[in-house]
Each structure stands twice: as C-alpha cells, then as structure tokens.
Scaffold this active site. Structure first.
Site, short mmCIF file in Angstrom:
data_model
loop_
_atom_site.label_atom_id
_atom_site.label_comp_id
_atom_site.label_asym_id
_atom_site.label_seq_id
_atom_site.Cartn_x
_atom_site.Cartn_y
_atom_site.Cartn_z
CG HIS A 135 -86.54 43.42 -72.67
ND1 HIS A 135 -86.58 42.12 -72.24
CD2 HIS A 135 -86.79 44.19 -71.58
CE1 HIS A 135 -86.87 42.09 -70.96
NE2 HIS A 135 -87.00 43.33 -70.52
NE ARG A 136 -84.31 41.33 -69.11
CZ ARG A 136 -84.74 40.27 -68.47
NH1 ARG A 136 -83.98 39.19 -68.40
NH2 ARG A 136 -85.90 40.26 -67.84
CD GLU A 153 -85.17 47.13 -70.01
OE1 GLU A 153 -85.62 47.05 -68.85
OE2 GLU A 153 -84.47 46.20 -70.51
CG ASP A 209 -82.74 45.30 -66.43
OD1 ASP A 209 -83.85 45.79 -66.21
OD2 ASP A 209 -82.53 44.42 -67.30
CG HIS A 263 -83.15 41.25 -65.15
ND1 HIS A 263 -83.64 40.29 -64.28
CD2 HIS A 263 -84.21 41.97 -65.56
CE1 HIS A 263 -84.94 40.43 -64.19
NE2 HIS A 263 -85.33 41.44 -64.96
CD GLU A 290 -86.52 47.52 -65.07
OE1 GLU A 290 -86.48 46.98 -66.19
OE2 GLU A 290 -86.99 46.99 -64.05
CE LYS A 335 -85.02 44.56 -63.27
NZ LYS A 335 -86.47 44.58 -63.37
CG ASP A 369 -86.51 39.39 -75.05
OD1 ASP A 369 -86.27 40.41 -74.38
OD2 ASP A 369 -87.12 38.39 -74.59
O1 G3P Z 1 -88.32 47.72 -68.41
C1 G3P Z 1 -89.21 46.78 -68.94
C2 G3P Z 1 -88.91 45.41 -68.42
O2 G3P Z 1 -87.54 45.17 -68.56
C3 G3P Z 1 -89.30 45.24 -66.98
O3 G3P Z 1 -89.12 43.94 -66.51
O4 G3P Z 1 -87.90 42.13 -65.39
O5 G3P Z 1 -87.52 42.53 -67.81
O6 G3P Z 1 -86.64 44.13 -66.13
P1 G3P Z 1 -87.73 43.15 -66.46
MG MG Z 2 -85.74 45.62 -67.41
#
Ligand code: G3P
Ligand code: MG
Length: 244
Positions: free
Chosen positions: A6-7, A33, A35, A48, A107, A109, A229
C-alpha cells in the site's frame, strides 16, 4: 491471497516514493498500490493527497503546479532524514522501476478539474509503457471508472468503496461498469459481501490491513487480497512463500 504493498512499503519508507516501491520489491511484493493525480501541465505524478503539504516540504495543490514545480519538492525528509532528496515520482518512472511481472494498482485521486482528461492520459501512458497486462485501475471517483471502462472495455477496474453499500455489483452494472474487483474498507468487509461478489466473478480486496490477526480473520472470510503498509510481513502472516 494477493498482498498489495500500500503506497509501496509505506511503513518502512516514505509513501508513494521510488524508494518505497523498491523496498516493497526487495521485500518480495508481487503487487503494489499507488495513488496518481495530474499536474497543471497534465503530467501524471504519484502522490496520495491533493496537496503537497503533508508528504513534502512544499505546499499547494498539485493541480496548480507544473511537473517541474512538483519535482522541486522533497517527499522523503518528512518521513526521515535518511530519505531526504526523494522527489515525487512520475507514474512513468514507477512503471520503469517495477517489473511487469508485478501488478500495479493505479488508484486515481483525481481533482474534479481533471475529470474527462486524466483517463485518456492514463490509458495512453499504460499503453506506451506496455503495462496493459499488469495494471489494475481503481478510484473512489466512479465517474473516472466509468470513463476508463468506456475508453477501454478491457481495462481491469477496481471499484473503491468506504461504506456499507448493498449489492454493489448491481449498482456498478447499472452504470455500465463491469468490475474486476471491489476494493473495500477492511472494517466493512463481510462474508456476504465476499460471497456475493465472488459468485459474480468479482474479486474482493480489503484496505488497509496492518495487523496479523485481522489479516488472518479476513483470509478466513475467503477474501482475495489485502492492501498493507507492511507487505513483507503481511505475506508471512498469511503463510505465503511470497506476498504476491
Ligand atoms: O486503494 C486502497 C486504498 O489506498 C484507498 O484509500 O486513502 O489509502 O488511498 P487511500
Ligand atoms: Mg490509495
């Protein structure tokens, strides 16, 4: 189970930076993942928040800055001085760092001012970089998902939700979106949701899972994957040889 970094490996390195993605790869991640959003001069960058304020030494909305201005920001030192000098990456740079064997969940944004613009740029970049087979698109902005799907019906779509939405597959179908996956806030995941989606051939991925017990509990519901994470550790919690 798929484990998305995640990120990037964002507990160990500044989120959405090249070093975070490299760290995730070093930890064996098979899925990442990140953003994405658009600059004033319509370049795709990986960050993000809509502003630079939280994760860099600069301020202002990314949509109001050129790529050159965004690149002037240090996105590492807020996390730790060891990472000073890291700059906000472009999506192209990430594509060139991460091998195509690793799935990238992009993702979107999107600031509303770039609606109807970002989708085409994104698809063009993915095609130019030859990443069609290793990108999964997602967004909380379902207009973006609808446009992506219309522009490229083969583009795999992950529909993001943060709520108890009933029968989301019906809602998505009614809007002409055939999702590959539902990306669901982990606290709202239920067995009914997972079963209902999977009966329709749709996968369910939960965000963001950073606790071993919770990861195992969700695995017990038959979930298809999690965002974490801590991608290296998450793979171990789930007794996987590798976290992909
Ligand atoms: O894509 C899953 C998750 O990343 C969505 O929320 O705010 O962490 O981008 P956020
Ligand atoms: Mg995200």
């Amino acid at each position: 189970m798929t484990v998305f970094a995640h990120r990037g490996a964002s507990r160990n390195a500044p989120e959405n930076s090249l070093v975070a993605f490299q760290t995730a790869l070093d930890q064996g991640a098979r899925a990442i993942e990140l953003d994405v959003q658009m600059t004033r001069d319509r370049e795709l960058v990986v960050c993000h928040d809509l502003t630079l304020d939280r994760t860099t030494d600069q301020k202002r909305f990314i949509k109001d800055l050129t790529l050159e201005e965004v690149r002037a920001a240090d996105c590492g030192s807020w996390f730790h001085q060891d990472f000073s000098g890291q700059t906000v990456p472009t999506l192209q740079e990430v594509f060139r760092l991460v091998p195509p064997s690793v799935l990238i969940n992009v993702e979107v944004k999107n600031h509303p001012c770039h609606q109807g613009i970002i989708e085409e740029s994104l698809l063009e970049l993915v095609a130019r970089e030859g990443r069609q087979e290793s990108v999964l698109y997602s967004s909380f902005d379902h207009l973006v998902l609808q446009r992506l799907h219309r522009l490229d019906p083969d583009a795999p779509i992950g529909a993001l939700f943060y709520a108890n939405i009933l029968e989301p597959w019906r809602y998505l179908e009614s809007q002409g979106i055939a999702p590959f996956s539902l990306h669901w806030a982990e606290e709202y995941v239920s067995r009914e949701l997972v079963q209902g989606a999977q009966e329709r051939g749709v996968k369910v991925f939960a965000y963001t899972v950073n606790q071993a017990d919770r990861a195992r509990e969700l695995a017990g519901l038959g979930l298809d994957g999690i965002f974490s994470d801590l991608p290296g550790e998450a793979g171990a919690w789930l007794n996987q040889d590798d976290p992909g």
